[in-house]
Motif scaffolding. Structure first.
Motif, PDB file in Angstrom:
ATOM      1  N   ASN A 128      -5.092   1.860  -2.214  1.00  0.00           N
ATOM      2  CA  ASN A 128      -5.178   2.296  -0.821  1.00  0.00           C
ATOM      3  C   ASN A 128      -6.644   2.563  -0.480  1.00  0.00           C
ATOM      4  OD1 ASN A 128      -4.765   3.286   1.725  1.00  0.00           O
ATOM      5  ND2 ASN A 128      -3.440   4.968   1.105  1.00  0.00           N
TER       6      ASN A 128
ATOM      7  N   HIS B  12       3.806   1.595  -1.164  1.00  0.00           N
ATOM      8  CA  HIS B  12       4.512   1.710  -2.444  1.00  0.00           C
ATOM      9  C   HIS B  12       3.577   1.663  -3.656  1.00  0.00           C
ATOM     10  CE1 HIS B  12       8.513   1.747  -0.705  1.00  0.00           C
ATOM     11  NE2 HIS B  12       8.023   0.932   0.202  1.00  0.00           N
ATOM     12  N   ASN B  13       2.285   1.904  -3.414  1.00  0.00           N
ATOM     13  CA  ASN B  13       1.276   1.995  -4.480  1.00  0.00           C
ATOM     14  C   ASN B  13       1.220   0.757  -5.374  1.00  0.00           C
ATOM     15  OD1 ASN B  13       0.417   4.676  -3.755  1.00  0.00           O
ATOM     16  ND2 ASN B  13       2.350   5.383  -4.608  1.00  0.00           N
TER      17      ASN B  13
ATOM     18  N   THR C  62       0.844  -1.200   0.000  1.00  0.00           N
ATOM     19  CA  THR C  62       0.000   0.000   0.000  1.00  0.00           C
ATOM     20  C   THR C  62       0.878   1.248   0.000  1.00  0.00           C
ATOM     21  OG1 THR C  62      -1.740  -1.180   1.204  1.00  0.00           O
ATOM     22  CG2 THR C  62      -1.849   1.221   1.219  1.00  0.00           C
TER      23      THR C  62
END
Length: 151
Positions: free
Chosen positions: A48, A43-44, A41
């Protein structure tokens, strides 16, 4: 339960089987997964959806904010709030030292996380035996004389 069927494991209790087979308890594996998901989450790598908030501290590395419990919510909802992924995941994440939580590569993160988790006892509650606590990483960190003071 199924580990008992392995040759030589019939008489060993659950904790002993885990140690002999070099396995983590189901609870520890679940908490490890939660921590990895929080890293993803941050680090995308995953959405999210819970709107987790992260901030960086030079001494502690990446930290997550525990979502606020609405003062308008019924107190009976507090148990659900405390058990939620957003709260539990955040608390687990915040136990990680900087050298673990600041790792930018997933494979390296998993390696550092594994080494960190090896230092935490994994003694799940077993019927008929007494244990120091409920075996959560959070229990080991927050009990008096716990790992928070030692690591």
């Amino acid at each position: 339960i199924f580990s008992r069927l392995i040759l030589g494991m019939l008489e060993a209790d659950y904790c002993e089987r885990l140690k002999r087979l070099k396995l983590q308890s189901l609870q520890r594996r679940r908490e490890r997964y939660i921590i990895i998901h929080v890293w993803k989450t941050l680090h995308n790598m995953v959405p999210n959806d819970l709107n987790m908030e992260f901030y960086y501290r030079e001494r502690l590395g990446w930290r997550a904010r525990i979502p606020k419990f609405s003062s308008r919510a019924r107190q009976s909802s507090k148990t659900l709030y405390d058990a939620s992924f957003a709260v539990n995941g955040t608390k687990l994440w915040n136990t990680l030292p900087k050298e673990v939580n600041s790792t930018g590569d997933l494979d390296m993160f998993k390696m550092h996380l594994g080494k960190f988790l090896e230092a935490i006892p994994d003694e799940p509650p077993t019927k008929g035996y007494t244990t120091a606590n409920a075996n959560s990483i959070l229990n080991w960190f927050n009990q008096p004389g716990g790992l928070r003071e030692k690591l």
